[in-house]
Design an enzyme around this catalytic site. Sequence first.
Site, mmCIF file in Angstrom:
data_model
loop_
_atom_site.group_PDB
_atom_site.id
_atom_site.type_symbol
_atom_site.label_atom_id
_atom_site.label_comp_id
_atom_site.label_asym_id
_atom_site.label_seq_id
_atom_site.Cartn_x
_atom_site.Cartn_y
_atom_site.Cartn_z
ATOM 1 N N TYR A 292 0.813 -1.212 0.000
ATOM 2 C CA TYR A 292 0.000 0.000 0.000
ATOM 3 C C TYR A 292 0.850 1.267 0.000
ATOM 4 O O TYR A 292 0.359 2.350 -0.343
ATOM 5 C CB TYR A 292 -0.934 0.014 1.208
ATOM 6 C CG TYR A 292 -2.012 -1.050 1.177
ATOM 7 C CD1 TYR A 292 -2.138 -1.928 0.113
ATOM 8 C CD2 TYR A 292 -2.900 -1.191 2.226
ATOM 9 C CE1 TYR A 292 -3.112 -2.908 0.084
ATOM 10 C CE2 TYR A 292 -3.887 -2.170 2.218
ATOM 11 C CZ TYR A 292 -3.984 -3.029 1.143
ATOM 12 O OH TYR A 292 -4.957 -3.997 1.129
ATOM 13 N N LYS B 143 3.800 -15.486 3.218
ATOM 14 C CA LYS B 143 3.837 -16.309 2.002
ATOM 15 C C LYS B 143 5.304 -16.604 1.692
ATOM 16 O O LYS B 143 5.815 -16.335 0.599
ATOM 17 C CB LYS B 143 3.145 -15.575 0.841
ATOM 18 C CG LYS B 143 2.818 -16.479 -0.352
ATOM 19 C CD LYS B 143 1.847 -17.590 -0.036
ATOM 20 C CE LYS B 143 1.521 -18.388 -1.300
ATOM 21 N NZ LYS B 143 0.749 -19.620 -0.983
ATOM 22 N N ASP C 20 -2.735 -18.518 2.615
ATOM 23 C CA ASP C 20 -3.865 -19.282 2.094
ATOM 24 C C ASP C 20 -4.370 -20.291 3.124
ATOM 25 O O ASP C 20 -5.579 -20.504 3.280
ATOM 26 C CB ASP C 20 -3.509 -19.964 0.780
ATOM 27 C CG ASP C 20 -2.113 -20.553 0.756
ATOM 28 O OD1 ASP C 20 -1.353 -20.360 1.717
ATOM 29 O OD2 ASP C 20 -1.777 -21.209 -0.247
ATOM 30 N N ASP D 79 -5.375 -6.794 5.918
ATOM 31 C CA ASP D 79 -6.578 -6.156 5.394
ATOM 32 C C ASP D 79 -7.586 -7.221 4.970
ATOM 33 O O ASP D 79 -8.774 -7.177 5.336
ATOM 34 C CB ASP D 79 -6.183 -5.270 4.215
ATOM 35 C CG ASP D 79 -7.308 -4.375 3.729
ATOM 36 O OD1 ASP D 79 -8.414 -4.422 4.296
ATOM 37 O OD2 ASP D 79 -7.079 -3.619 2.768
ATOM 38 N N ASP E 279 -11.066 -8.640 7.280
ATOM 39 C CA ASP E 279 -12.395 -8.525 6.693
ATOM 40 C C ASP E 279 -13.050 -9.903 6.571
ATOM 41 O O ASP E 279 -14.263 -10.047 6.769
ATOM 42 C CB ASP E 279 -12.323 -7.856 5.322
ATOM 43 C CG ASP E 279 -12.222 -6.345 5.423
ATOM 44 O OD1 ASP E 279 -12.126 -5.835 6.555
ATOM 45 O OD2 ASP E 279 -12.236 -5.679 4.380
#
Length: 354
Positions: free
Chosen positions: A135, A181, A213, A237, A241
């Site tokens: 970001y 990851k 994942d 993020d 959510d």
Amino acid sequence: MKTYSIAVLPGDGIGPEVIAQAVRVLEAVAERFDVRFALRTFPVGAAGVAAANDPLPGETRAAVVRSDAVLLGAVGDPSLRPETGLLALRKLLNVYANLRPVAVHPALVGASPLKPERLRGVDLLVVRELTGGLYYGEPRRRAATSATNTLAYTATEIERVARVAFEAARARRRHVTSVDKANVLEVSQLWRETVTRVARDYPTVRLEHSYVDTAAMRLVTDPATFDVVLTENMFGDILSDEAAVLVGSLGLLPSASLGEGPGLFEPVHGSAPPLAGKGIANPIGAIATVGLLLRHGLKLPDAADAVDGAIAATLDAGARTQDLARPGEPSIGTAAMGARIAELILVEALEGRS
């Protein structure tokens, strides 16, 4: 009587509606606990553009850095890029650790699409790094047929947010799940190595590593196995959510963004333009955010407990906004929910004085 300075940034969409109820609860807290809040309102996002042609006007910038805490509603007008308001605000305050608690209230088990047995004992905290990663990474560019974003972290950035997670875990169930990851990304390899090194300073806390994942799958298949989830900006993020499905509505979840100065406190939900102005948005996320502001921003744990207790009691009594109500079940609006929670705080105050 000590006065606490709070910069209130209602923002866009449903932000002003839910923040009005958060302020109502702050006023009830002030009356009950004999504290004073100096609340000043400033524009941000689309309101900032309308007022000063700037999503983060100079007046707002100056106010937030001088405050004891910042209460934000939502930034997300469809006409604006998010980094022109919210991301700039986070960077300005250097709030690098975002805390997102997710606990399933027994009265709302039916609001989640997951089976009740999967929700038993769910009480987790997502600690998300907030000022690095994709970001904010440079270079970033967009051309007609290609685009570039940069994922970058330093060991220092990783270490400071990791320590927030381990400190939180020490006060909870002493278990940190670090999400990355590392099988694909060099940045995640640095993340894993740094978190492992920090963990040596917390021998009473158990550390496990999980690929993102796998963590996403576990959040919906076995969420009670998580205590503190530590991860980078974009993964946090997404995962936080996703965790909203556990409690039944994004409108329930609060967040606290902490750094070295004033904290930034905002509900997890966005601006939800289709709901704006209808008086039906769920204010509990914003009100629970007040609880985090009191606990982490102002170090007023008794007041924070009162807010959390009033929310729980209101839900126990059957009050539901539209997003929580089952088919055929009555619902109440934004202002009515805020009023009920504030009233419970004041009732407790009156009972304590009698």
